[in-house]
Design a protein around this motif. Structure first.
Motif, PDB file in Angstrom:
ATOM      1  N   SER A   3       0.822  -1.202   0.000  1.00 36.38           N
ATOM      2  CA  SER A   3       0.000   0.000   0.000  1.00 36.38           C
ATOM      3  C   SER A   3       0.855   1.249   0.000  1.00 36.38           C
ATOM      4  CB  SER A   3      -0.901   0.022   1.237  1.00 36.38           C
ATOM      5  OG  SER A   3      -1.906  -0.937   1.114  1.00 36.38           O
ATOM      6  N   LYS A   4       0.340   2.301  -0.622  1.00 38.03           N
ATOM      7  CA  LYS A   4       0.979   3.608  -0.609  1.00 38.03           C
ATOM      8  C   LYS A   4       0.280   4.457   0.442  1.00 38.03           C
ATOM      9  CE  LYS A   4       3.773   3.183  -4.157  1.00 38.03           C
ATOM     10  NZ  LYS A   4       5.198   3.098  -3.965  1.00 38.03           N
ATOM     11  N   LEU A   5       1.065   5.082   1.290  1.00 30.81           N
ATOM     12  CA  LEU A   5       0.527   5.926   2.343  1.00 30.81           C
ATOM     13  C   LEU A   5       0.360   7.349   1.827  1.00 30.81           C
ATOM     14  CD1 LEU A   5      -0.187   5.922   5.420  1.00 30.81           C
ATOM     15  CD2 LEU A   5       2.157   6.706   5.806  1.00 30.81           C
ATOM     16  N   GLU A  27     -11.256   7.633  -1.861  1.00 29.00           N
ATOM     17  CA  GLU A  27     -11.885   6.420  -1.321  1.00 29.00           C
ATOM     18  C   GLU A  27     -12.689   5.696  -2.387  1.00 29.00           C
ATOM     19  OE1 GLU A  27     -13.908   8.160   2.012  1.00 29.00           O
ATOM     20  OE2 GLU A  27     -12.227   7.723   3.386  1.00 29.00           O
ATOM     21  N   LEU A  28     -13.399   6.438  -3.222  1.00 32.06           N
ATOM     22  CA  LEU A  28     -14.165   5.850  -4.316  1.00 32.06           C
ATOM     23  C   LEU A  28     -13.236   5.163  -5.317  1.00 32.06           C
ATOM     24  CD1 LEU A  28     -16.998   5.622  -5.739  1.00 32.06           C
ATOM     25  CD2 LEU A  28     -16.325   7.665  -7.001  1.00 32.06           C
ATOM     26  N   LYS A  34      -9.516  -0.930  -6.786  1.00 31.39           N
ATOM     27  CA  LYS A  34      -8.672  -1.703  -5.858  1.00 31.39           C
ATOM     28  C   LYS A  34      -7.269  -1.101  -5.727  1.00 31.39           C
ATOM     29  CE  LYS A  34     -11.939  -4.795  -5.395  1.00 31.39           C
ATOM     30  NZ  LYS A  34     -13.128  -4.029  -5.074  1.00 31.39           N
ATOM     31  N   LEU A  35      -7.237   0.225  -5.599  1.00 30.84           N
ATOM     32  CA  LEU A  35      -5.955   0.917  -5.463  1.00 30.84           C
ATOM     33  C   LEU A  35      -5.369   0.669  -4.073  1.00 30.84           C
ATOM     34  CD1 LEU A  35      -6.746   4.378  -7.096  1.00 30.84           C
ATOM     35  CD2 LEU A  35      -5.573   2.438  -8.121  1.00 30.84           C
TER      36      LEU A  35
END
Length: 200
Positions: A3-5, A27-28, A34-35
């Motif tokens: 994951s990228k923060l 968020e959408l 599925k990012l």
């Protein structure tokens, strides 16, 4: 895929309202595509500063530098903090801490009716401005003498380095090549500010 923060700093005034909508969009997109992104919401801004004096803590700065892939930053500035201490610490903490030397500003018209130039349409308004972001007057060299008196003096020096100038110019030309832009223009004030701006 890890994951990228993304650090989220809502800022002040209209900032939290704008950033809330940007977060909804992220968020959408995360859900639909599925990012692999994680949003890290930070309580930084005028409200926090007025509550306990916190501006931009070192541990947060280090985690952003070492772990975050991006920062979503809202507008900063609040009349309740006339000296803007919190805003300066957050903005310059990010700028200098991450060496964000290129202020990259795309400019595109969204509608023909918004173009104020006669005989021009939205297709004619499509350019990008690159502005140096960590030198010049942003270095904050100088000072004030006899502050608050009729004899007050304020000095702010404009610092330009060959490295700073070259890397920004290279960034502009590389962007132009990658995006099929045919021309690159530069604006300076070397006619009046000869010593600093001749370097450009």
């Amino acid at each position: 895929m890890s994951s990228k923060l993304i650090a989220v700093i809502p800022g002040d005034g209209i900032g939290p309202e704008v950033i809330a909508q940007a977060v909804r969009l992220l968020e959408l997109l995360r859900e639909r595509h599925k990012l692999p992104i994680d949003l890290w919401h930070l309580d930084l801004g005028a409200d926090r500063y007025l509550r306990d004096g916190t501006t931009f803590p070192k541990d947060i700065s280090e985690r952003i530098r070492n772990e975050a892939g991006a920062v979503l930053l809202g507008a900063l500035g609040d009349p309740r903090v006339p000296g803007l201490e919190h805003a300066r610490d957050i903005l310059f903490g990010l700028r200098f801490g991450l060496d964000l030397y290129a202020n990259f500003r795309p400019v595109k018209s969204l509608s023909d009716r918004l173009v104020p130039l006669k005989g021009r349409t939205k297709k004619d308004v499509d350019f990008v401005v690159f502005r140096e972001n960590t030198e010049g007057i942003y270095v904050n060299m100088g000072g004030q003498f006899k502050r608050g008196t009729p004899d007050e003096i304020a000095i702010n020096e404009d610092v330009n380095t060959r490295k700073g100038v070259e890397r920004l110019i290279v960034a502009g030309f590389e962007y132009a090549k990658r995006h099929g832009k045919k021309t690159v223009h530069m604006a300076d004030k070397s006619n009046a500010m000869r010593l600093a701006h001749e370097l450009w």
